[in-house]
Design an enzyme around this catalytic site. Structure first.
Site, PDB file in Angstrom:
ATOM      1  N   ALA A   1       0.843  -1.187   0.000  1.00 19.57           N
ATOM      2  CA  ALA A   1       0.000   0.000   0.000  1.00 19.57           C
ATOM      3  C   ALA A   1       0.882   1.241   0.000  1.00 19.57           C
ATOM      4  O   ALA A   1       2.077   1.163   0.285  1.00 19.57           O
ATOM      5  CB  ALA A   1      -0.906   0.014   1.225  1.00 19.57           C
ATOM      6  N   MET A   2       0.268   2.393  -0.305  1.00 15.45           N
ATOM      7  CA  MET A   2       1.023   3.648  -0.349  1.00 15.45           C
ATOM      8  C   MET A   2       0.191   4.771   0.245  1.00 15.45           C
ATOM      9  O   MET A   2      -0.980   4.933  -0.064  1.00 15.45           O
ATOM     10  CB  MET A   2       1.401   3.967  -1.801  1.00 15.45           C
ATOM     11  CG  MET A   2       2.212   5.242  -1.954  1.00 15.45           C
ATOM     12  SD  MET A   2       3.845   5.116  -1.164  1.00 15.45           S
ATOM     13  CE  MET A   2       4.165   6.845  -0.826  1.00 15.45           C
ATOM     14  N   GLU A   3       0.886   5.578   1.046  1.00 11.96           N
ATOM     15  CA  GLU A   3       0.215   6.539   1.921  1.00 11.96           C
ATOM     16  C   GLU A   3      -0.102   7.881   1.274  1.00 11.96           C
ATOM     17  O   GLU A   3       0.020   8.912   1.925  1.00 11.96           O
ATOM     18  CB  GLU A   3       1.101   6.771   3.146  1.00 11.96           C
ATOM     19  CG  GLU A   3       2.425   7.528   2.882  1.00 11.96           C
ATOM     20  CD  GLU A   3       3.665   6.670   2.708  1.00 11.96           C
ATOM     21  OE1 GLU A   3       3.510   5.497   2.318  1.00 11.96           O
ATOM     22  OE2 GLU A   3       4.777   7.160   2.949  1.00 11.96           O
TER      23      GLU A   3
ATOM     24  N   GLU B   1      -0.671   2.876   6.921  1.00 10.43           N
ATOM     25  CA  GLU B   1      -0.821   3.987   5.957  1.00 10.43           C
ATOM     26  C   GLU B   1      -1.468   5.194   6.625  1.00 10.43           C
ATOM     27  O   GLU B   1      -1.118   6.338   6.351  1.00 10.43           O
ATOM     28  CB  GLU B   1      -1.630   3.546   4.741  1.00 10.43           C
ATOM     29  CG  GLU B   1      -1.107   2.312   4.010  1.00 10.43           C
ATOM     30  CD  GLU B   1       0.377   2.348   3.694  1.00 10.43           C
ATOM     31  OE1 GLU B   1       0.903   3.455   3.480  1.00 10.43           O
ATOM     32  OE2 GLU B   1       1.021   1.285   3.686  1.00 10.43           O
TER      33      GLU B   1
HETATM   34 ZN    ZN Z   1       4.946   2.967   4.994  1.00  9.78          ZN
END
Ligand code: ZN
Length: 885
Positions: free
Chosen positions: A284-286, A318
């Protein structure tokens, strides 16, 4: 107009250095970006690029600079209304000269849709032909989409303007501010609200016929203030039936409740969307306001609790970044750990404190830390506070040290200063540095201020020196088993100098007694370990069948068992009440196995303890470990026997697991995994597929069916036409990826040649397809053939690195490294193994190769050597056992 389409993405200037970025930040200061993306024709597969126009307002104290951009073509540029000479564009940088104190730079370009997950990724859903787009930029792929100053400390306010089909969801990190449609109504141009100051790597856009499920989160605080946030979770239309949006939103609300109270700084990004996207490279990416997640988090079928726990931890990780990383950002990539260690810690901490996953620390201990221990014993390990000279080095530091060791160190720090002071320090840090950039000293100052303690010594030993501490107990037992003395030896060595590190540990010593065949903890002793030898006076007088250092997992260290304790654990591990302790003991066994101290055969003698284990997460971890013990660390001549043992154990586990339970699913997955290397399980798997051998309550869902077909393919026990038929029944992205993996898993020289060729030469394959191909190629059943490719592998390395993107090259380098097995009866020492020799020769001949590539090869050579040493000591142990028997 200049056509630069012939320039590859790896021109020398793509690798930005710390020094030049620091110099740029001295002269340039950004006010705003306006990024206009024309995605009107994205659904047309014959159109492979899109229009990108960027307007940057910035000040400069110098006469010249450059902007970063990896585009197919630069169509034109103006600076303060005057044309810029774009003939100097080299495929990665556009030099800009004649700067005024205040500037407006406009760059018009054509950028390529990505198929590697880097930049703006485009995906066509085989189910309905729909097109989906999403961006992923970390660390520096925003420049694949728009011209910018690609470094985290040049923050700006971003206004995204996106033109796309009007019936699509068109989203960015901020809410929609306005929308216009073209004459036909088919296209919409959406202008989003400007962001607060933001780094380029966390900007984001997604577009496509995503399905969105909305909700709100609100809070009324004790000080009378209130806040309401729009929440959304999105997925592809064809994934809706597998989209448990209620569960996702619940964890989201729980996390926001926690962080709002703990961080004392209102959520700063307006709205909070989370989109699950196909062919994603990481978990995942924040991106603030628009977090992207892999679809691996949306299994087709019943999700197990361990899976849901991992997902919850990622959602919370995240979310922690919304403050730590997004609101306050590292100045340069050497501060990557600052945000990642903290977010990783928060992911598990908040899962344990604020959600149903109260036992999250067990998973952290048995699973997440293993990641760190493995990395920290490689020759390329580095301090948590690492030196990062350039981008390529930064990309390689998204690793077990930056995430899991850093989180472990911060967990120890939380124990050291206390939870209250820890969060007070975080609040001070956010208040002092909101929308700014920081370095390690800034966090340390905030924590010292809040705790009133000098943390420089702690930080030096824990964060600035690389390598792992080892803790070994020396119990002295009387004839009645009662301890007369307990001493702990602490070893920690600084890798580069070989000098001893005095790393302080606050830990718990657990003493256990066998009572009615159960191991019961009879003493819990908190102990500070400083220096090499530490006496534990409180231990004397206790009966101790098991002495466990770092019980409760407060510290980060490789722990050993004394021989008496090890023997007791082998037969009674599952009887211990605390799952955290059981998880720790499996982790200790794993480290011991990798060190060559515990032969794989001995490790497998503990399998009855897995059969007795009720925690599905521990069972999954222990079985994964057992499989690697056999396939990597056992000598070749022992493998068939051990594989058969694994299949038989998995069959028993599946038979005895409660109907419909997570345990049942975990055991079914283990049986499938074991069958990939042992034909004994073939009838079981066929029975799962045709329904004749399905245990009551087991849901044989599409993903499980494909896993079974993949294992059968590795055994050459399923015909290609049957795989084709299965694909026709499940022509989805997931189905296609599984199919590719199954076909690539087939043994036989011709099949392997085909897989090798496709993986290494067909540049049209996507990131997910490449992962499936190399995973199939590495299937142990075909390993003997894989060794034949060792020469081709080493000959190809630099070419892959030059011609492929970082993501794709890394998949090839990691996935195709040749296996190293000790030939039976060989007199050769592990260091003389052909793969080790070839690897070392390559390193010697390629001193000038990119450091990131060399690092991967160094690590793989070391892992091969470690496996060979373990194989050799297991062979010696077997010989000894044989001569004694
Ligand atoms: Zn991270």
């Amino acid at each position: 107009m200049v056509d630069w389409s012939v320039v590859t993405a790896t021109t020398p200037t793509t690798n930005l250095t710390h020094a030049e970025c620091a110099a740029r930040a001295q002269t340039v200061s950004v006010q705003s970006y306006r990024v206009e993306l024309d995605l009107a024709r994205a659904a047309d597969p014959d159109v492979d690029s899109y229009g990108s126009t960027t307007t940057i307002a910035f000040t400069s104290s110098g006469p010249e600079t450059w902007v970063d951009l990896i585009a197919d073509r630069v169509l034109g540029a103006t600076l303060n209304g005057e044309p810029v000479d774009v003939s100097t564009y080299d495929g990665a940088r556009l030099p800009v000269t004649g700067l005024a104190p205040d500037n407006e730079l406009v760059v018009r370009a054509e950028c390529a849709y990505s198929r590697t997950g880097e930049g703006l990724h485009r995906f066509t859903d085989p189910v309905d032909g729909a097109t989906y787009l999403y961006t992923h930029f970390e660390p520096t792929d925003a420049r694949r989409v728009f011209a910018n100053f690609e470094q985290p400390d040049l923050k700006g306010a971003f206004t995204f303007v996106v033109t796309a089909p009007a019936d699509w969801e068109i989203v960015s990190g901020q809410p929609e501010a306005s929308r216009t449609t073209d004459g036909s109504g088919a296209l919409a141009t959406v202008t989003f609200a400007p962001t607060p100051p933001l780094s380029t790597y966390i900007t984001a856009v997604a577009a496509g016929p995503y399905r969105r499920f909305g909700d709100t989160w609100s809070v009324r605080r004790a000080d009378g203030s209130a806040q309401e946030i729009e929440l959304g979770v999105l997925c592809r239309a064809s994934m809706v039936e597998h989209f448990d949006h209620e569960a996702l939103l619940e964890v989201t609300r729980q996390g926001l409740d926690f962080f709002d109270a703990a961080f004392g700084y209102p959520y700063p990004w307006g709205k909070y969307d989370q989109v699950f996207v196909p062919e994603y490279n990481i978990g995942a990416m924040e991106n603030p306001g628009l977090v992207t997640f892999t679809e691996q988090y949306l299994p087709r079928g019943k999700a197990t609790r361990p899976h849901l726990m991992g997902r919850a931890s990622t959602i919370l990780h995240e979310m922690a970044h919304m403050w730590f990383g997004d609101l306050v950002t590292m100045r340069w990539w050497d501060g990557l750990w600052l945000k990642e260690s903290f977010a990783d810690l928060m992911g598990w901490h908040v899962a344990a404190e604020a959600t149903e996953f109260t036992d999250a620390w067990t998973r952290f201990a048995s699973d997440r830390k293993t990641f760190a221990y493995r990395q920290d014993q490689l020759p390329t390990t580095h301090p948590v506070v690492a030196r990062v000279d350039d981008l390529e080095a930064a990309r390689q530091n998204f690793d077990g040290i930056t995430y899991a060791k850093g989180a472990s160190a911060l967990k120890q720090l939380m124990a050291y200063v206390g939870q209250e002071a820890f969060f007070a320090g975080a609040r001070r840090y956010f208040a002092d540095h909101a929308f700014g950039n920081t370095e390690f000293e800034d966090l340390l100052a905030a924590l010292e201020g809040a705790s009133g303690r000098d943390l420089s010594g702690w930080a030096g030993a824990w964060l600035e020196l690389a390598g792992i501490s080892e803790l070994e107990p020396f119990p002295e037992r009387g004839a009645d088993g009662v301890l007369t003395r307990l001493v702990i030896r602490h070893t920690a060595v600084e890798l580069s100098s070989g000098e001893r590190i005095d790393r302080p540990h606050r830990l718990v010593v657990g003493l256990y007694e066998l009572v009615d065949d159960r191991l019961v903890r009879t003493a819990r002793i908190e102990q500070d370990v400083v220096g090499e030898m530490t006496e534990v006076p409180e231990a004397a007088g206790h009966r101790a069948d098991l002495v466990l250092l770092n019980d409760d997992d407060l510290t980060y260290a490789k722990v050993h068992l004394d021989p008496h304790s090890a023997a007791v654990v082998r037969d009674h591990l599952a009887s211990i009440e605390s799952p955290l302790t059981r998880g720790l003991l499996w982790s200790i066994a794993w480290n011991s196995l990798r060190d060559g101290n515990l032969p794989p055969r001995e490790f497998l003698r503990a399998l009855p303890q897995v059969l007795a284990e009720q925690d599905a997460s521990i069972v999954a971890t222990a079985l994964g470990t057992a499989a690697q013990a056999v396939e990597v660390y056992a000598p070749a001549e022992q493998r068939d026997e051990l594989r058969a043992h694994l299949v038989a154990t998995a069959r028993s586990g599946l038979a005895q697991a409660p109907a419909g339970s997570d345990l049942q699913k975990v055991w079914a997955q283990a049986l499938i995994g074991a069958t990939a290397t042992c034909a004994d399980g073939v009838p079981d798997l066929r029975g799962l597929l045709d329904g004749s051998r399905v245990p009551e309550g087991l849901d044989v869902d599409d993903d499980l069916r494909w896993s079974a077909r993949r294992a059968l393919a590795a055994q050459d026990a399923i015909a290609l036409v049957d795989l084709d038929a299965a694909l026709a029944d499940d022509d989805t992205m997931t189905g296609r990826t599984f199919y590719l993996r199954a076909v690539a898993s087939r043994p036989g020289a011709a099949a392997r040649r085909q897989t090798w060729e496709r993986a290494t030469t067909d540049e049209s394959v996507t990131n997910d397809q490449l992962r499936a191909l190399v995973a199939g190629f590495a299937e142990p059943a075909g390993a003997a053939a894989a060794a034949e490719y060792a020469e081709a592998y080493f000959a190809s390395l630099t070419g892959w690195w030059e011609s492929r993107s970082m993501t794709m090259a890394t998949i090839l380098v990691n996935g195709l490294f040749p296996r190293a097995d000790l030939a039976e009866g060989a007199l050769r020492r592990p260091v003389e193994h052909p793969v080790v020799v070839a690897g070392k020769e390559w390193l010697a001949a390629h001193e000038e190769a990119p450091a990131a590539l060399r690092r991967l090869v160094v690590d793989h050579v070391d892992l091969a050597l470690r496996a060979l040493v373990a194989q050799q000591s297991a062979r010696l142990a077997a010989a000894e056992e044989g001569s004694q028997g």
